[in-house]
Scaffold this active site. Sequence first.
Site, PDB file in Angstrom:
ATOM      1  N   HIS A 135       0.825  -1.220   0.000  1.00 29.59           N
ATOM      2  CA  HIS A 135       0.000   0.000   0.000  1.00 29.59           C
ATOM      3  C   HIS A 135       0.855   1.265   0.000  1.00 29.59           C
ATOM      4  CE1 HIS A 135      -3.736  -2.272   0.635  1.00 29.59           C
ATOM      5  NE2 HIS A 135      -3.022  -3.025   1.438  1.00 29.59           N
ATOM      6  N   ASN A 185     -10.345  -3.641   1.651  1.00 24.89           N
ATOM      7  CA  ASN A 185      -9.988  -3.584   0.233  1.00 24.89           C
ATOM      8  C   ASN A 185     -11.223  -3.314  -0.610  1.00 24.89           C
ATOM      9  OD1 ASN A 185      -7.234  -4.159   0.559  1.00 24.89           O
ATOM     10  ND2 ASN A 185      -7.520  -6.358   0.359  1.00 24.89           N
ATOM     11  N   TYR A 243       0.106  -4.728  11.438  1.00 28.14           N
ATOM     12  CA  TYR A 243      -0.134  -3.338  11.067  1.00 28.14           C
ATOM     13  C   TYR A 243       0.474  -2.371  12.080  1.00 28.14           C
ATOM     14  CZ  TYR A 243      -3.090  -4.060   6.986  1.00 28.14           C
ATOM     15  OH  TYR A 243      -3.545  -4.369   5.740  1.00 28.14           O
TER      16      TYR A 243
END
Length: 567
Positions: free
Chosen positions: A61, A139, A349
């Site tokens: 990303h 997504n 993350y």
Amino acid sequence: MAKKDEQDNDRTLTTRQGHPVTDNQSQRTVGSRGPATLENYHFLEKITHFDRERIPERVVHARGFVCYGEFEADGMVGNEPASRYTRAKLFQTKGKKTDLAIRFSTVIGGRDSSEVARDPRGFAVKFYTEDGNWDLVGNNLAVFFIRDAIKFPDVIHSLKPDPVTFRQEPNRIFDFMSQTPESMHMLTHLFSPRGIPASYRHMEGFGVNTYKMVNAEGGTVLVKYHFHPRCGLASLTQAEAEKVQGKDLGSASKDLFEAIERGEFPQWDVFVQIMDDNEHPELDWDPLDDTKIWPEHQFPLRHIGVMTLNRNVKDHHNENEQISMGTGVLVDGLDFSDDKMLVGRTFSYSDTQRHRVGANYLQLPVNQPKNATVHTNQRGGQMSYGVDLAPGQNSHVNFEPSIHNGLQEAPRKPNNPPVISGRLTTSVLERRNDYVQARGRYNTMMDWERRDLVDNLGALLSQCERDVQQRMVWHLYMVHDDYGKRVGEKIGVTAKDVAGLAPLATQVLTDDEKKRLKNLGHNGDKIDPTAWGTWTSSVHNHQAKAEDVLNGMKGVKVEPEPKPQPV
């Protein structure tokens, strides 16, 4: 008063220390030709900051676009009060608005890559709620390649450039995918036009993973999140995308930025699917498997609100490069499920944000809770900006418990999920059924999407080695006769060529799959969308042209998604 006016209108260049810069054109040197002197403070401050302007690029990303908006709640989940399912405050009251930031992105390409490359698109929303931030990191496609986070480095490595040639190589991609049957559903989405949205405004969003909602009594339900664009869905074929890429690498960011600047604020209807919180043995797929959708005729979409995007960033680096989201960022009334990908993502993350942006990334304005107070016992670390003391807190006490005016735990609220027991193990989900939902997607897509899917897979598989080609065609025949036949014709592989292949050593076929294998290529499959009920993502998809995208989709009429029936 005059002095204040002078300050308000002052455009003097200064250093970060506030010193006015009297010469920004030349270093201090001995004579006009030099040499330069070591005490060039302004030059050294300027060049050393320049040397450090870039923080580490996101592994995935890397290229993205951030803007701001708000979520307006219905106060309902479908036709029922939101409180029946969740005590999360942002959902409780009709008309309640919650500020948000959203980051759209491509997954595999670098920070300066093309925005019309075939790739999943990130759809990550940060809700600045009164109970703190809630991040929903999803997504534009409803499913993923893998169902266990231990495979995440592998799938990304296969999609990233070759470590020797530094090119994205189809043989590497399909080598991995051919050994990963669960990926067939995602591949059927990704290599159709859904893999190249015409713009960020014209694509859906999904939470992908399974989460939970928790009500005031502690009752839990499983939940999936959907975002449907009010301006409709539009995508590009590979050929049209190549035309856009030849003229503009950043078409999607440009489109969204300019739409907001001209007051054409994009909106998405936000829905959830609800399922009782148990293992659902009656289903032939596991509801925690992120390679599966929940068919909408079984688990209807329930409207919960509307998202509107209405403001652009003021600085790309501070608000885009440094915005940091994570699947573990939940508020009271929302919870994790045991989805194996969700659990792995929740660690990964936050870990990557600390690596990229630093231990104090949550002190940055774009990441701070805007509508909730923050009191922690965390201190120090690189780039620490402030100390979040509570009113009356003893500044000497940075630990808990303490009887000397330190911080205290919040009261517990009920959370009563089902009891789970089992042997500690490393094993796959029992109900894998890797082909049936890919078959449903192949049947329910539009004809032009199916043609582009076949063309794209054929073109890429033609660059692969024979063993990879054959295993991929074998999988596609296991999905649908027409799928395997049409892709196989592109690369000269027939059902007869692959009929002798045994299942992968890791596969455990269902009885239905064993029957399909015996009749590989001759299972009598038809293209019948009606057999699959209402299928997530199987809505009208406008076939956009390159000139439409390069013109900001102005004047293009896109059929809106049909509104689900109230539940």
